[in-house]
Design an enzyme around this catalytic site. Structure first.
Site, PDB file in Angstrom:
ATOM      1  N   LYS A 137     -49.025  65.849  35.740  1.00 47.85           N
ATOM      2  CA  LYS A 137     -48.402  67.005  36.157  1.00 47.85           C
ATOM      3  C   LYS A 137     -48.959  67.881  37.093  1.00 47.85           C
ATOM      4  O   LYS A 137     -50.525  67.259  37.839  1.00 47.85           O
ATOM      5  CB  LYS A 137     -48.222  67.659  35.158  1.00 47.85           C
ATOM      6  CG  LYS A 137     -48.376  69.175  35.105  1.00 47.85           C
ATOM      7  CD  LYS A 137     -48.138  69.461  33.888  1.00 47.85           C
ATOM      8  CE  LYS A 137     -48.198  70.481  33.224  1.00 47.85           C
ATOM      9  NZ  LYS A 137     -48.183  71.410  31.895  1.00 47.85           N
ATOM     10  N   SER A 162     -43.856  72.832  29.178  1.00 47.40           N
ATOM     11  CA  SER A 162     -43.725  73.206  31.069  1.00 47.40           C
ATOM     12  C   SER A 162     -44.529  71.975  32.651  1.00 47.40           C
ATOM     13  O   SER A 162     -43.762  72.097  33.076  1.00 47.40           O
ATOM     14  CB  SER A 162     -45.234  74.287  31.987  1.00 47.40           C
ATOM     15  OG  SER A 162     -46.938  73.876  31.119  1.00 47.40           O
ATOM     16  N   SER A 189     -46.344  72.363  25.575  1.00 46.41           N
ATOM     17  CA  SER A 189     -45.841  71.518  26.967  1.00 46.41           C
ATOM     18  C   SER A 189     -45.962  70.324  27.013  1.00 46.41           C
ATOM     19  O   SER A 189     -45.315  69.936  28.148  1.00 46.41           O
ATOM     20  CB  SER A 189     -47.038  72.209  28.123  1.00 46.41           C
ATOM     21  OG  SER A 189     -46.212  73.921  28.356  1.00 46.41           O
TER      22      SER A 189
HETATM   23  N1  GLN Z   1     -44.578  77.602  26.063  1.00 45.79           N
HETATM   24  C1  GLN Z   1     -45.792  77.541  25.609  1.00 45.79           C
HETATM   25  C2  GLN Z   1     -46.415  78.328  27.164  1.00 45.79           C
HETATM   26  O1  GLN Z   1     -45.544  79.385  27.631  1.00 45.79           O
HETATM   27  C3  GLN Z   1     -47.041  76.531  26.456  1.00 45.79           C
HETATM   28  C4  GLN Z   1     -47.500  76.062  27.191  1.00 45.79           C
HETATM   29  C5  GLN Z   1     -48.173  75.188  27.705  1.00 45.79           C
HETATM   30  O2  GLN Z   1     -47.994  74.107  26.442  1.00 45.79           O
HETATM   31  N2  GLN Z   1     -48.443  74.738  28.719  1.00 45.79           N
HETATM   32  O3  GLN Z   1     -47.703  79.713  27.087  1.00 45.79           O
END
Ligand code: GLN
Length: 481
Positions: A77, A152, A176
């Site tokens: 990532k 994400s 994410s």
């Molecule tokens: N959807 C969650 C957020 O927007 C998780 C993001 C993540 O785990 N990086 O914060």
């Protein structure tokens, strides 16, 4: 034709001479090119990966032993630093940033002769649940290109699902890794907080962030976890307890005690088919002699608000370093004051969701509101932790869905960020409590033919039981990759 099933089989083929590392890398580069429209990669290190592959092939020809990840092709990532390579967190503010050092976890993989194939698209600074908040544009779900891949770490999930690498890394602050794994039908592991060093992982919310792994089988995921969890003095929040060796041979005969939260089963956002599948798993586990019980979890409605208060507070602090001087884009607009200079840099560099979270985080930390929001949210977090402790005195694992629904359509979140936040209801729990969690791809939705699955969580520091349970469940429901 090269094909990959698991690391063991790949190494056997290498030793027999029926394939080479160069074959493998060429295969994945061709796949990345073929599926370019999915927008999973930000940068592909094609020539570098090929060079590394031929060096490894030469090493083998000279009779050198294979290290644990010899020739294993991994995508990362775009939030994991890799010295001399761009790391941008899918943000315009870091568009020309080159890492000055390599993240410890990544270095551990490289030390074992892994080949890094490139960086994957994601939501800007890992903030989002759909991979639509990226300066590189959104990523498409390979099962239905009108749907989001989840976020994400959407690019990492798609890269793995579509056969562009053997394994991939993401980061999980509030789901994410598990949520895009669920939407794309692959396995996604978030280790417990502190299991893998965060040194070199671009910070979103430091008391939640954790590097996670996408894979297609538990054995390979366990191996990566084992390698990446070596202690690192650069990260003082790392757990000091070493993991038990993975793959306990007797595990499959062990009987586990699972719990399901009543409030999850009854939640109004839960898709009825997902609920029915959870019930089905529950029944089957019982038939096999495991125990499954319903437990009350009356804090469910508070966990999304608590998560978004604490994470945005931490983010507002973490992201203050991108000021155009220490890090980040510098505006060419004339500025009359130092404040105006910062404002121009940050206004041009950050996207709307990141700005929203910085502002929200600054607000909840401000004098006069601190106690009402930040302190309250920390109190909720404490209550969640206490409850979790009580649960694990009695149970081995918690099971629930990873997401209340399957992948939504691109653009469906529209201008309603709160609706998107609420979709994180089943994943943020593990991050608030620091638990390890895994998303397992078990089912296909009858109405929209999209994948979904089950999430399993175990006690802090108990990734081994988690992986044993995952193995056990996947044997009942062989995934369709
Ligand atoms: N959807 C969650 C957020 O927007 C998780 C993001 C993540 O785990 N990086 O914060």
């Amino acid at each position: 034709m090269f094909s990959f099933t698991n690391i063991k089989a790949f190494h056997k083929e290498l030793l027999e001479g029926s394939t080479t590392c160069v074959d493998a890398v060429q295969h994945f580069i061709a796949k990345i090119e073929e599926k370019k429209h999915l927008n999973a990669f930000v940068e592909v290190y094609d020539s570098e990966a090929l060079e590394k592959a031929s060096a490894l092939d030469l090493q083998r020809a000279q009779g050198l032993p294979l290290k644990k990840l010899h020739g294993v092709v991994i995508a990362i990532k775009d939030v994991i630093c890799y010295k001399g390579h761009h790391t941008t967190a899918a943000s315009a503010i870091l568009k020309d940033f080159t890492s000055l050092y390599t993240a410890t976890a990544l270095q551990y993989l490289i030390n074992e002769e892994a080949i890094i194939i490139g960086t994957c698209n994601c939501d800007e600074f890992a903030m989002g649940s759909t991979n639509e908040n990226s300066t590189y544009g959104n990523v498409l779900n390979p099962w239905n290109e009108s749907k989001v891949p989840g976020g994400s770490s959407g690019g990492s999930a798609v890269a793995l699902q579509s056969g562009m690498c053997m394994l991939s890394l993401g980061s999980d602050t509030g789901g994410s890794v598990r949520q895009p794994a669920d939407f794309c039908g692959v396995i996604g592991l978030k280790p417990g907080y502190g299991r893998i060093s965060r040194y070199g992982l671009i910070a979103y919310a430091s008391s939640f962030d954790q590097i996670g792994i996408f894979g297609k089988n538990i054995e390979d995921i366990s191996l990566l976890l084992n390698i990446m969890s070596i202690p690192d003095y650069h990260d003082s929040t790392m757990q000091t307890l070493l993991m038990r060796p993975l793959h306990n041979a007797g595990a499959l005969n062990r009987k586990f005690k699972f719990c399901v939260f009543k409030e999850v089963l009854e939640h109004s956002s839960l898709d009825p088919e997902i609920k029915a599948s959870l019930k089905k798993v529950e029944k089957e586990l019982k038939t096999q002699g495991h125990q499954v019980e319903q437990v009350d979890f009356d804090l469910l409605e508070y966990i999304v608000p608590a998560y978004y208060v604490i994470t945005t507070a931490e983010a507002s602090s973490n992201l203050s370093r991108y000021d155009g001087i220490r890090f980040g884009h510098q505006s060419t607009q004339a500025a009359e004051s130092i404040d105006a200079f910062y404002k121009n840099n940050r206004s041009e560099g950050f996207g709307p969701e990141v700005k929203r979270r910085i502002m929200l985080g600054t607000f909840v930390l401000s004098t006069g509101y601190y106690d009402a929001y930040y302190t309250k949210a920390q109190q909720v977090r404490r209550l969640v932790m206490q409850k979790v402790e009580a649960i694990f005195n009695e149970y081995d694992a918690i099971i629930m869905p990873s997401s209340p629904g399957t992948a939504p359509s691109i653009g469906a979140a529209g201008n309603d960020p709160v609706a998107m936040y609420l979709g994180d209801i089943f994943t943020v729990f593990a991050n608030l409590a620091g638990l390890p969690g895994i998303a397992l791809p078990l089912f296909w939705h009858n109405v929209n033919n999209l994948p979904y699955g089950l999430q399993v969580m175990t006690n802090k520091q108990d990734e081994v039981t988690l992986l044993e349970i995952a193995d056990l469940i996947l044997q009942q429901y062989p995934p369709r990759f």
